[in-house]
Design a protein around this motif. Sequence first.
Motif, PDB file in Angstrom:
ATOM      1  N   ARG A 180     -14.187  21.918 -50.282  1.00 29.66           N
ATOM      2  CA  ARG A 180     -15.638  22.106 -50.107  1.00 29.66           C
ATOM      3  C   ARG A 180     -16.401  21.088 -50.945  1.00 29.66           C
ATOM      4  NH1 ARG A 180     -14.229  24.887 -46.145  1.00 29.66           N
ATOM      5  NH2 ARG A 180     -13.224  26.864 -46.607  1.00 29.66           N
ATOM      6  N   ASP A 226     -10.857   6.568 -62.436  1.00 30.13           N
ATOM      7  CA  ASP A 226      -9.646   5.928 -61.927  1.00 30.13           C
ATOM      8  C   ASP A 226     -10.037   4.688 -61.137  1.00 30.13           C
ATOM      9  OD1 ASP A 226      -7.344   5.189 -60.707  1.00 30.13           O
ATOM     10  OD2 ASP A 226      -6.774   7.223 -60.094  1.00 30.13           O
ATOM     11  N   HIS A 286     -11.579  25.502 -52.394  1.00 28.37           N
ATOM     12  CA  HIS A 286     -12.841  25.092 -53.010  1.00 28.37           C
ATOM     13  C   HIS A 286     -12.845  23.598 -53.359  1.00 28.37           C
ATOM     14  CE1 HIS A 286     -10.108  26.459 -56.138  1.00 28.37           C
ATOM     15  NE2 HIS A 286     -10.735  25.678 -56.977  1.00 28.37           N
ATOM     16  N   TYR A 287     -11.657  23.009 -53.590  1.00 31.25           N
ATOM     17  CA  TYR A 287     -11.613  21.560 -53.819  1.00 31.25           C
ATOM     18  C   TYR A 287     -12.146  20.808 -52.598  1.00 31.25           C
ATOM     19  CZ  TYR A 287      -9.000  21.656 -58.179  1.00 31.25           C
ATOM     20  OH  TYR A 287      -8.639  21.834 -59.480  1.00 31.25           O
ATOM     21  N   ALA A 312      -8.525   3.297 -59.027  1.00 27.83           N
ATOM     22  CA  ALA A 312      -7.992   3.291 -57.671  1.00 27.83           C
ATOM     23  C   ALA A 312      -9.043   3.701 -56.648  1.00 27.83           C
ATOM     24  CB  ALA A 312      -6.800   4.225 -57.575  1.00 27.83           C
ATOM     25  N   GLY A 313     -10.173   4.214 -57.118  1.00 29.92           N
ATOM     26  CA  GLY A 313     -11.233   4.590 -56.193  1.00 29.92           C
ATOM     27  C   GLY A 313     -11.750   3.377 -55.447  1.00 29.92           C
ATOM     28  N   PRO A 329     -14.082  29.309 -58.618  1.00 34.28           N
ATOM     29  CA  PRO A 329     -13.004  28.764 -59.448  1.00 34.28           C
ATOM     30  C   PRO A 329     -13.333  27.352 -59.920  1.00 34.28           C
ATOM     31  CG  PRO A 329     -12.334  28.922 -57.142  1.00 34.28           C
ATOM     32  CD  PRO A 329     -13.650  29.599 -57.264  1.00 34.28           C
ATOM     33  N   ARG A 330     -12.781  27.000 -61.058  1.00 35.47           N
ATOM     34  CA  ARG A 330     -13.086  25.688 -61.620  1.00 35.47           C
ATOM     35  C   ARG A 330     -12.365  24.579 -60.871  1.00 35.47           C
ATOM     36  NH1 ARG A 330     -14.544  23.854 -66.091  1.00 35.47           N
ATOM     37  NH2 ARG A 330     -12.613  22.722 -66.404  1.00 35.47           N
ATOM     38  N   ILE A 331     -12.985  23.415 -60.918  1.00 37.25           N
ATOM     39  CA  ILE A 331     -12.373  22.215 -60.345  1.00 37.25           C
ATOM     40  C   ILE A 331     -11.902  21.369 -61.520  1.00 37.25           C
ATOM     41  CG2 ILE A 331     -12.938  20.057 -59.186  1.00 37.25           C
ATOM     42  CD1 ILE A 331     -13.297  21.819 -57.055  1.00 37.25           C
ATOM     43  N   GLU A 332     -10.648  20.946 -61.472  1.00 37.57           N
ATOM     44  CA  GLU A 332     -10.197  20.061 -62.543  1.00 37.57           C
ATOM     45  C   GLU A 332     -10.939  18.741 -62.411  1.00 37.57           C
ATOM     46  OE1 GLU A 332      -5.992  19.708 -62.002  1.00 37.57           O
ATOM     47  OE2 GLU A 332      -5.815  21.880 -61.803  1.00 37.57           O
ATOM     48  N   LEU A 379     -16.536   5.446 -54.355  1.00 39.28           N
ATOM     49  CA  LEU A 379     -15.825   6.710 -54.150  1.00 39.28           C
ATOM     50  C   LEU A 379     -14.800   6.863 -55.256  1.00 39.28           C
ATOM     51  CD1 LEU A 379     -14.989   6.708 -50.317  1.00 39.28           C
ATOM     52  CD2 LEU A 379     -16.989   7.650 -51.439  1.00 39.28           C
ATOM     53  N   THR A 380     -14.598   8.108 -55.716  1.00 36.85           N
ATOM     54  CA  THR A 380     -13.534   8.319 -56.695  1.00 36.85           C
ATOM     55  C   THR A 380     -12.197   8.209 -55.973  1.00 36.85           C
ATOM     56  OG1 THR A 380     -13.347  10.670 -56.338  1.00 36.85           O
ATOM     57  CG2 THR A 380     -15.012   9.956 -57.915  1.00 36.85           C
ATOM     58  N   ALA A 381     -11.133   8.188 -56.751  1.00 46.30           N
ATOM     59  CA  ALA A 381      -9.808   8.016 -56.150  1.00 46.30           C
ATOM     60  C   ALA A 381      -9.507   9.123 -55.143  1.00 46.30           C
ATOM     61  CB  ALA A 381      -8.754   7.999 -57.248  1.00 46.30           C
ATOM     62  N   GLU A 417     -11.880  14.964 -62.270  1.00 43.58           N
ATOM     63  CA  GLU A 417     -11.051  13.832 -61.863  1.00 43.58           C
ATOM     64  C   GLU A 417     -11.174  12.753 -62.919  1.00 43.58           C
ATOM     65  OE1 GLU A 417     -10.798  10.906 -58.030  1.00 43.58           O
ATOM     66  OE2 GLU A 417     -12.070  12.672 -57.977  1.00 43.58           O
ATOM     67  N   ASP A 461     -13.772  33.426 -48.687  1.00 39.59           N
ATOM     68  CA  ASP A 461     -13.254  32.214 -49.271  1.00 39.59           C
ATOM     69  C   ASP A 461     -14.468  31.492 -49.854  1.00 39.59           C
ATOM     70  OD1 ASP A 461     -11.555  30.274 -50.012  1.00 39.59           O
ATOM     71  OD2 ASP A 461     -11.030  29.607 -47.993  1.00 39.59           O
ATOM     72  N   TRP A 462     -14.214  30.531 -50.734  1.00 41.89           N
ATOM     73  CA  TRP A 462     -15.340  29.834 -51.350  1.00 41.89           C
ATOM     74  C   TRP A 462     -15.898  28.788 -50.392  1.00 41.89           C
ATOM     75  CZ3 TRP A 462     -17.454  31.958 -55.414  1.00 41.89           C
ATOM     76  CH2 TRP A 462     -16.659  32.834 -56.159  1.00 41.89           C
ATOM     77  N   HIS A 463     -17.208  28.861 -50.166  1.00 43.55           N
ATOM     78  CA  HIS A 463     -17.831  27.959 -49.200  1.00 43.55           C
ATOM     79  C   HIS A 463     -19.116  27.383 -49.746  1.00 43.55           C
ATOM     80  CE1 HIS A 463     -15.390  28.576 -45.590  1.00 43.55           C
ATOM     81  NE2 HIS A 463     -15.172  29.785 -46.088  1.00 43.55           N
ATOM     82  N   ASP A 513     -24.389  25.132 -47.001  1.00 44.31           N
ATOM     83  CA  ASP A 513     -24.928  24.139 -46.068  1.00 44.31           C
ATOM     84  C   ASP A 513     -23.878  23.718 -45.041  1.00 44.31           C
ATOM     85  OD1 ASP A 513     -23.539  23.109 -48.188  1.00 44.31           O
ATOM     86  OD2 ASP A 513     -24.640  21.226 -48.276  1.00 44.31           O
ATOM     87  N   GLU A 514     -22.623  23.777 -45.447  1.00 44.68           N
ATOM     88  CA  GLU A 514     -21.560  23.432 -44.513  1.00 44.68           C
ATOM     89  C   GLU A 514     -21.487  24.448 -43.375  1.00 44.68           C
ATOM     90  OE1 GLU A 514     -17.333  23.603 -45.882  1.00 44.68           O
ATOM     91  OE2 GLU A 514     -17.559  21.436 -45.709  1.00 44.68           O
ATOM     92  N   TYR A 543     -15.301  18.226 -52.437  1.00 46.37           N
ATOM     93  CA  TYR A 543     -15.078  16.801 -52.147  1.00 46.37           C
ATOM     94  C   TYR A 543     -15.639  16.384 -50.798  1.00 46.37           C
ATOM     95  CZ  TYR A 543     -12.568  15.765 -56.366  1.00 46.37           C
ATOM     96  OH  TYR A 543     -12.271  15.542 -57.682  1.00 46.37           O
ATOM     97  N   ARG A 549     -19.864  13.608 -47.731  1.00 43.62           N
ATOM     98  CA  ARG A 549     -21.008  13.675 -46.816  1.00 43.62           C
ATOM     99  C   ARG A 549     -22.252  13.099 -47.463  1.00 43.62           C
ATOM    100  NH1 ARG A 549     -19.701  19.604 -44.730  1.00 43.62           N
ATOM    101  NH2 ARG A 549     -18.394  19.060 -42.954  1.00 43.62           N
ATOM    102  N   LEU A 603     -20.806  27.184 -55.034  1.00 39.15           N
ATOM    103  CA  LEU A 603     -20.079  27.762 -53.900  1.00 39.15           C
ATOM    104  C   LEU A 603     -20.241  29.276 -53.921  1.00 39.15           C
ATOM    105  CD1 LEU A 603     -16.709  25.779 -54.024  1.00 39.15           C
ATOM    106  CD2 LEU A 603     -18.776  25.260 -52.734  1.00 39.15           C
ATOM    107  N   ARG A 644     -30.607  21.788 -54.012  1.00 37.44           N
ATOM    108  CA  ARG A 644     -29.459  20.991 -54.475  1.00 37.44           C
ATOM    109  C   ARG A 644     -28.674  21.750 -55.539  1.00 37.44           C
ATOM    110  NH1 ARG A 644     -28.838  15.727 -53.083  1.00 37.44           N
ATOM    111  NH2 ARG A 644     -27.516  15.340 -54.884  1.00 37.44           N
ATOM    112  N   ARG A 703      -9.542  -1.654 -49.750  1.00 39.46           N
ATOM    113  CA  ARG A 703      -9.980  -0.401 -50.373  1.00 39.46           C
ATOM    114  C   ARG A 703     -11.456  -0.452 -50.731  1.00 39.46           C
ATOM    115  NH1 ARG A 703      -5.365   2.384 -52.132  1.00 39.46           N
ATOM    116  NH2 ARG A 703      -6.604   3.701 -53.483  1.00 39.46           N
ATOM    117  N   THR A 762     -17.202  20.117 -39.790  1.00 38.08           N
ATOM    118  CA  THR A 762     -16.534  21.334 -40.252  1.00 38.08           C
ATOM    119  C   THR A 762     -16.022  22.108 -39.051  1.00 38.08           C
ATOM    120  OG1 THR A 762     -18.262  21.438 -41.903  1.00 38.08           O
ATOM    121  CG2 THR A 762     -16.824  23.356 -41.706  1.00 38.08           C
TER     122      THR A 762
END
Lengths: 229, 514
Positions: free
Chosen positions: A197, B508, A194-195, B510-511, B500-503, A156-158, B505, B350-352, B355-356, A199, A204, B384, B380, A145, A219
């Motif tokens: 986008r 952890d 949006h998650y 485990a990363g 929309p909000r991102i919860e 990197l986060t989990a 993280e 949709d939310w974008h 740059d992508e 992450y 990247r 979104l 920077r 890992r 993409t």
Amino acid sequence: MSEHQTGILVVEDEQEIRRFIRQTLERAGYRVFEAATLQQALDDAVARRPEFVVLDLGLPDGDGTDFVRAVRDWSRMPVLILSARSDEANKITALDAGADDYLTKPFSVGELLARVRALLRRAEGGDAGAAQVRFGEVEVDLARRTVTRRGEAVHLTALEYRLLVVLLANAGKVMTHRQLLREVWGAAYVDSTHYLRIYVGHLRQKLEADPTQPAHLRTEIGVGYRFQL
Amino acid sequence: MKIDNPEQLSRGARHLLALLACGLTVMVGLPLRDVLDLANIAMLMLLTVVFIAAILGRAPAILASFVSVAAFDFFYVPPRLSFLVSDVQYLVSFAVMLVVSLLISHLTTRLQASMQEALEREQRAHALYALAQALAGAMSVAQVVRQVGAFVREQAGGEARFFLPDEGERLGEFPEAGHPLGLDESLVLEAVFRAGSGDPSNCVSGPNGLDLYLPLNGATRRRGVLFVRAREDDPGVPVLRPMLEGVASLTAIALERLHFVEVAQASQLEMAAERLRGSILSSISHDIRTPLTVLFGQADALALAGDHLGDAEREAAGAIRDQAGRLHQMVENLLDMARLQAGQVRLRRDWHAIDEVIGASIRLLGDALREHPVKVGVARELSLIALDAVLMERVFCNLIENAAKYSPPGAAVTVEVRPDDGGLAVEVRDRGPGFPSGSLGRVFRVFERGVPESPASGAGLGLAICRAIVEAHGGHIAASNPPEGGACVRFTLPSSGEPPRIEPELADPAGAGS
């Protein structure tokens, strides 16, 4: 003749396109079965046991997505979709249903063969099982890992790591937004694009040489993402 | 004697009848005056007054009260046939008798009146129910107007006129302009229609104090004004104002329902037209794409795999493939333009990350950018933005491809994204000759190309498609020739609200790489 020819089922209602695909694939050494209707395709998929399917979505007697669903009940064989730019939505349903990749018409011979080879290699397990994956300047050690870039550890986060692992496990294949969200975040998040986008953006930034023109974490607009080794 | 409708008799006739009745009672009583006690005779006279009050009304009853007392005195109380009284205590009898008969006549007529009123009210209530039922089933505004008009005429004796707004919110009489209103009346009408809807019962009386202006307040907006012209001899309209206000509400609800039925029907029609257009477009694009796919693929196969072909033939095959590709591009552009111009492109927002979308567009262009590096500068931490990525990819592809087409080989194309008033501003610049002077305002029009007869390809639809897509997103697009040279296309995408909000993280272990 060689010892074993890979069988490919081409499902396409336009005879001319079918013929040209057949010629291309036969010239590349594959054995080709043709089907012009959904019903015939379902019969042939059972009777001829192809190892690969090239599938046009707009069939006269039904939707190509139904074929994907039916086949996925009993087989993991790769399915490559041929689609027109205008049927974006159908393409995504078919991919969500389990198709592996798509090509937009018109496509070049080189593209078609490259996709077929890549998906067949995946299906044979050529890419799987390795504990270490390298791409660009990055090395991922799945057993320990760890992720390193130019020899330096990358944090990197989990969730970032989980997303990367899912993408790596499906390298060379299109992953739809829903598929990625379900595998990484869970079924409750399948519409929260949006998650992804955010992450994918993080990944990247950490892993790509030029995050705005990514070489690996690509993409597929309107569809999802594709990891290219 | 039975009188069906005493109201129909004139005043004189009713009084005459009352006198006759009193006379009759006196005549009946006369032969009995020696048999019956005087008190019983008085009772008979009182009974007569009750009947008169019940049948003929108050005034004849009052007359009868006096006449009865007088007749009782004259014919029965000794000395008979004279108004003289032998015993003074009879005066008390007369007074009591008069008061009682007056009271009775008053009470009886009041009872009668309230009974009458109750009957009328019941009848009106029935009529109102019937109206409500009829309005619930009305299929057209004309039907509503007819039903309500008839109701107002029959129940309130007034003339109902409807003033409904047209698309420009101007009031006009429906179904057709009748007798023109006076200036003061028109002003009141307009004022009632424009009045704030805060007060739910802002019904107004007319300048003459009789007419009524009833606003038709629907749930969502004011649907018009009901003007009720009172007849001069009929007090019905002002008296029945509460009921007429109810009628106005019923009318408003009916009009509103019809409005929404109409809206639903129109949108259904529109959807059918939309479906038809969509199916025509997709069948055209399918029919054109099939031969192009074959042509493109076969030529490609020849160009790649034709070992037995000479270089010239292979080159020719490659050229056929490229031209087929361009033809396909043009057809796609034309079909896109047809879809966009048909209006109502449904954006799939949709939310974008912008740059992508830019990165994907550059990858899609692939070979076309062989000689032109693209430098992407994105501020920077841009948030979104909600957009239709498939369409926006077309915008970037068209703009970047266009920029590359007009740039000298090796020159970079730059794409800059900056925050702009909550949204984004995007600039695509090249190092080419710039737009021809004087054409800046026209480059986004259909079939307009920068340079007439330029060798650069494209049906001139690219920029027009960009404009249609950007404007569908609520943005604005403009071309300019910046002073430092080259051409620049700048477009804005307005803010689409908070993403929309991102919860967050949780940290952890485990990363990876921690």
